[in-house]
Scaffold this active site. Structure first.
Site, mmCIF file in Angstrom:
data_model
loop_
_atom_site.group_PDB
_atom_site.id
_atom_site.type_symbol
_atom_site.label_atom_id
_atom_site.label_comp_id
_atom_site.label_asym_id
_atom_site.label_seq_id
_atom_site.Cartn_x
_atom_site.Cartn_y
_atom_site.Cartn_z
ATOM 1 N N GLY A 18 0.801 -1.213 0.000
ATOM 2 C CA GLY A 18 0.000 0.000 0.000
ATOM 3 C C GLY A 18 0.835 1.263 0.000
ATOM 4 C CD GLU A 19 0.415 4.690 3.597
ATOM 5 O OE1 GLU A 19 1.121 4.547 4.604
ATOM 6 O OE2 GLU A 19 -0.590 5.412 3.577
ATOM 7 C CD GLU A 20 5.362 -2.118 3.625
ATOM 8 O OE1 GLU A 20 5.797 -3.122 3.019
ATOM 9 O OE2 GLU A 20 4.962 -2.150 4.786
#
Length: 98
Positions: free
Chosen positions: A10-12
């Site tokens: 997701g945010e990686e």
């Protein structure tokens, strides 16, 4: 100039930097953090934290999935320590042994 990056969660994001030593990798992620902060959206500054987990192969063979797992462990340690940090997998191992 040599490497590849991609979104892995997701945010990686994951970056592979072949033939890059740890000091250079740390400099690269510090530059990324400095270039991204602060985010400005419609004229409004938005605070952003960027946590980094680094894993390095010191000339020995390590399968890619092992390096990714080690970097992920270091990333979660950086988040646990208050975010906006750079943690190496070696740092995680030292803390576990202490």
């Amino acid at each position: 100039k040599v490497g590849i990056a991609g979104r892995t969660g997701g945010e990686e994001f994951t970056c592979f930097l072949p033939e890059t030593d740890l000091e250079t990798a740390i400099a690269i992620v510090r530059n990324c953090r400095n270039d991204i902060q602060p985010v400005i959206d419609f004229g409004k500054k938005i605070g952003v934290t960027l946590s980094y987990g680094l894993a390095v192969s010191h000339g020995e063979y390590k399968a890619l999935d092992i390096l990714v797992r080690e970097a992920d462990e270091a990333l979660y340690e950086a988040k646990n320590q208050g975010r906006n940090q750079i943690i190496t997998h070696n740092d995680v191992n030292i803390r576990k042994k202490a």
